[in-house]
Enzyme design. Structure first.
Site, PDB file in Angstrom:
ATOM      1  N   TYR A   1       0.841  -1.194   0.000  1.00 14.73           N
ATOM      2  CA  TYR A   1       0.000   0.000   0.000  1.00 14.73           C
ATOM      3  C   TYR A   1       0.883   1.254   0.000  1.00 14.73           C
ATOM      4  O   TYR A   1       0.601   2.224  -0.709  1.00 14.73           O
ATOM      5  CB  TYR A   1      -0.896  -0.025   1.238  1.00 14.73           C
ATOM      6  CG  TYR A   1      -2.044   0.944   1.205  1.00 14.73           C
ATOM      7  CD1 TYR A   1      -2.986   0.887   0.189  1.00 14.73           C
ATOM      8  CD2 TYR A   1      -2.197   1.898   2.196  1.00 14.73           C
ATOM      9  CE1 TYR A   1      -4.050   1.763   0.171  1.00 14.73           C
ATOM     10  CE2 TYR A   1      -3.264   2.778   2.184  1.00 14.73           C
ATOM     11  CZ  TYR A   1      -4.190   2.711   1.172  1.00 14.73           C
ATOM     12  OH  TYR A   1      -5.241   3.584   1.162  1.00 14.73           O
TER      13      TYR A   1
ATOM     14  N   CYS B   1      -8.864   9.684   1.246  1.00 20.26           N
ATOM     15  CA  CYS B   1      -8.122   8.430   1.116  1.00 20.26           C
ATOM     16  C   CYS B   1      -6.676   8.671   0.705  1.00 20.26           C
ATOM     17  O   CYS B   1      -5.745   8.213   1.350  1.00 20.26           O
ATOM     18  CB  CYS B   1      -8.809   7.515   0.115  1.00 20.26           C
ATOM     19  SG  CYS B   1     -10.351   6.873   0.775  1.00 20.26           S
ATOM     20  N   HIS B   2      -6.487   9.380  -0.410  1.00 22.29           N
ATOM     21  CA  HIS B   2      -5.130   9.562  -0.894  1.00 22.29           C
ATOM     22  C   HIS B   2      -4.836  11.002  -1.258  1.00 22.29           C
ATOM     23  O   HIS B   2      -3.909  11.285  -2.014  1.00 22.29           O
ATOM     24  CB  HIS B   2      -4.854   8.621  -2.067  1.00 22.29           C
ATOM     25  CG  HIS B   2      -5.181   7.195  -1.752  1.00 22.29           C
ATOM     26  ND1 HIS B   2      -6.345   6.593  -2.159  1.00 22.29           N
ATOM     27  CD2 HIS B   2      -4.535   6.285  -1.007  1.00 22.29           C
ATOM     28  CE1 HIS B   2      -6.391   5.369  -1.686  1.00 22.29           C
ATOM     29  NE2 HIS B   2      -5.320   5.144  -0.989  1.00 22.29           N
ATOM     30  N   GLY B   3      -5.676  11.914  -0.735  1.00 21.58           N
ATOM     31  CA  GLY B   3      -5.347  13.330  -0.821  1.00 21.58           C
ATOM     32  C   GLY B   3      -5.499  13.999  -2.170  1.00 21.58           C
ATOM     33  O   GLY B   3      -4.616  14.761  -2.581  1.00 21.58           O
TER      34      GLY B   3
END
Lengths: 419, 173
Positions: free
Chosen positions: A294, B137-139
């Site tokens: 991840y 979540c991932h910006g």
């Protein structure tokens, strides 16, 4: 395999064995000549077999009470926890069992990396092992979706969306995986079906893994080829079985510690909130065993690039036997590689750590450095070190270092002298 | 010799023909096994949703579920529309005019899939560096027109097919 011909003692045994040589197989497994210097890092094969059987047995029981429907799944898991007799125990064994399975498999893989067990003639064992590892990740991911909590739902959304990065056909593939236009009831249903299937595929591959192992026989901490059977080997039973059993007991104590004292410490509390397609949890984090990958995914500021790099991180392991140019198997005799091995271990641990942290600031920098080093290790370090390194003298046989108190130069041969 | 060669050729032909027919047969069986995983009739039946928009004040937004995915319906203020249109196209990773993202004459209504184009999370409203949405979540940062400005998402948030049934109702899908 070089054992002497086996003949059953009883008449009935002989009758059966003539028709299906099960007893010959049993005798082979019992007498299987094993290097006598195997240390405790070699006990994880047996531990992993235990893990697989534990997951299958507890999983079959859970499936008797679980309902694979988006409206009922969450409640049925709570039903297992509260109403079903010993349901809490069986579920906690199953959910922590997944973590214990991965803990064991990572030790098993790093043992292989340290002692060069992936090298000729054991490449096929290594590749089958990686296939098992891939299936384990698929099974663990789908199993995590089944309780239909928030992490289940959003984990499934993020992971299935990885496939949407594929150019042109990505969206069709994602829709096909979902069986809907988002993660929904059809997705849950098929994940349950596949989650039930995969362990049996793993079981089949485990048989092949052990079969492939029994052709060249076990590698060993010294990493040299040995004659089988000889004074360098012992029969698998009782010597290895008892050692495996002891290690398994210690492993089970740790396992039980998680199950009975901190059954939720490896999970996420968000997964006790029912799935809600309108709200994404603030921090989506996969289970600990997937964190390094991840971190690699998130270290790339490009969607397709991140997905490619993440899958490459796994698939590069498949060609490892050909990336490693050193003739010496065991890192015990490889002073340079040994250091890089430990750097890799630390690197993977760091990647795991930053995978759990938000992808910003120093964590992002660490993730990028860690990712670059991960690939450098396999693509550059392994081939170059294998070529340049001056290895220590390796002994002629296992008995020498044990019986004469270390490999003396006079009886040791130098393998790595360049031709 | 030549007779023998001929016999071999005849056999080759039979092999090839058998393999071909076999492959077609296998394909004919495999395709239903693959296609059964695609969205079924019941899923496809959920393809449209009608939404009453009469209660939405300017500057406010609602979220509705369409095909299992959230859809943001935002009634934008004139200032927000002006802000969205003032953006230089060169600043956009996925250049698109705000006018292309709304229905002509209904410029205040932004109707878009509330799904981050990175890995499918639901972005949070009124957050991020561009006065629009931010994906936790991932910006990924989106602007007031739902266009990607910063972060790993490759494209702007998607505009679904929709129409105004009457002045108070939007049909999505």
């Amino acid at each position: 395999m070089s054992e002497k011909e086996y003949t059953p003692k009883s008449k009935a045994g002989k009758w059966l064995n003539d028709r299906l040589p099960l007893l010959t197989l049993g005798a082979h497994l019992t007498d299987y000549p094993t290097p006598k210097n195997l240390n405790y890092w070699w006990t994880f094969g047996g531990i992993l077999t235990f893990c697989l059987i534990t997951q299958i047995v507890t999983g079959i029981v859970l499936a008797m009470h679980y309902v694979a429907h988006a409206d009922l799944a969450f409640a049925s898991v709570e039903h297992i926890m509260r109403d079903v007799n010993y349901g809490w125990l069986i579920r906690y064994i199953h959910s922590n069992g997944a973590s214990m399975f991965f803990l064991a498999v990572y030790i098993h893989i790093f043992r292989s990396l340290f002692y060069g067990s992936y090298k000729s003639p054991r490449e096929v064992i290594w590749i089958i092992g990686l296939m098992i590892y891939l299936l384990m990740m698929a099974a663990a991911f789908m199993g995590y979706v089944l309780p239909w909590g928030q992490m289940s739902f959003w984990g499934a959304t993020v992971i299935t969306n990885l496939f949407s990065a594929i150019p042109l056909v990505g969206d069709s593939i994602t829709t096909w995986l979902w069986g809907a236009y988002s993660v929904d009831n059809p997705t849950l249903n098929r994940f349950f079906s596949l989650h039930y299937l995969i362990p049996f595929l793993i079981l089949g591959l485990v048989v092949l893994h052990i079969w492939a192992l029994h052709v060249p026989g076990n590698n060993n901490p010294v990493g040299i080829d040995i004659k089988k059977p000889s004074k360098d080997t012992v029969p698998f039973h009782p010597y290895i079985t008892i050692k495996d059993a002891f290690a398994l007991l210690v492993f089970m104590i740790i396992f039980a510690g998680f199950v009975f004292f901190t059954p939720n410490v490896l999970g996420h509390s968000d997964n006790y909130i029912p799935a809600n397609p309108l709200v994404t949890p603030a921090h989506i984090v996969p289970e600990w065993y997937l964190l390094p990958f991840y971190a690699i995914l998130r270290s790339v500021p490009d969607k397709l690039g991140g997905v490619i790099l993440m899958f490459s991180a796994i698939f590069i392991l498949f060609v490892l036997p050909w990336l490693d140019t050193s003739k010496v198997r065991s890192a015990v005799f490889r002073p340079i590689y040994r250091q890089f091995f430990w750097i890799l271990v630390i690197d993977v641990l760091i990647l795991g750590y930053v995978g759990a942290m938000p992808a910003e600031g120093v964590y992002l920098v660490l993730a990028r450095v860690g990712t670059i080093y991960y690939f450098l290790h396999f693509i550059v370090v392994m081939p170059v070190v294998g070529y340049l390194e001056k290895t220590d003298p390796i002994p002629m046989s296992i008995s020498e270092p044990v019986l004469s108190g270390g490999a003396e130069p006079s009886i040791a041969r130098k393998v790595n002298e360049k031709v | 010799m030549s007779k023998e060669e001929k016999k071999v050729n005849r056999r080759d032909f039979l092999f090839t023909a058998s393999y071909t027919v076999g492959a077609v047969g296998v394909g004919a069986v495999i395709w239903p096994m693959i296609d059964q995983m695609n969205p079924d009739k019941a899923q496809q039946a959920l393809a449209t949703t009608e939404v009453d928009i009469s209660n939405i004040e300017p500057g406010k937004s609602i979220t509705v579920l369409w095909r299992g995915k959230p859809v943001f319906l935002k009634r934008r203020t004139p200032e927000e529309i002006a802000e969205a249109r003032a953006v230089n196209m060169d600043d956009l990773p996925d250049p698109q005019m705000d006018e292309e993202r709304v229905k002509e004459g209904k410029d205040e209504w932004l109707v878009m899939l509330g799904v981050c184009t990175h890995l499918g999370c639901v972005p949070l409203k009124d957050k991020g560096d561009f006065n629009g949405w931010f994906c936790p979540c991932h910006g990924s940062h989106y602007d007031v027109s739902g266009r990607i400005r910063k972060g790993p998402a490759p494209t702007n948030m998607e505009i679904p097919k929709f129409e105004f049934v009457d002045s108070n109702t939007i049909k999505i899908g």
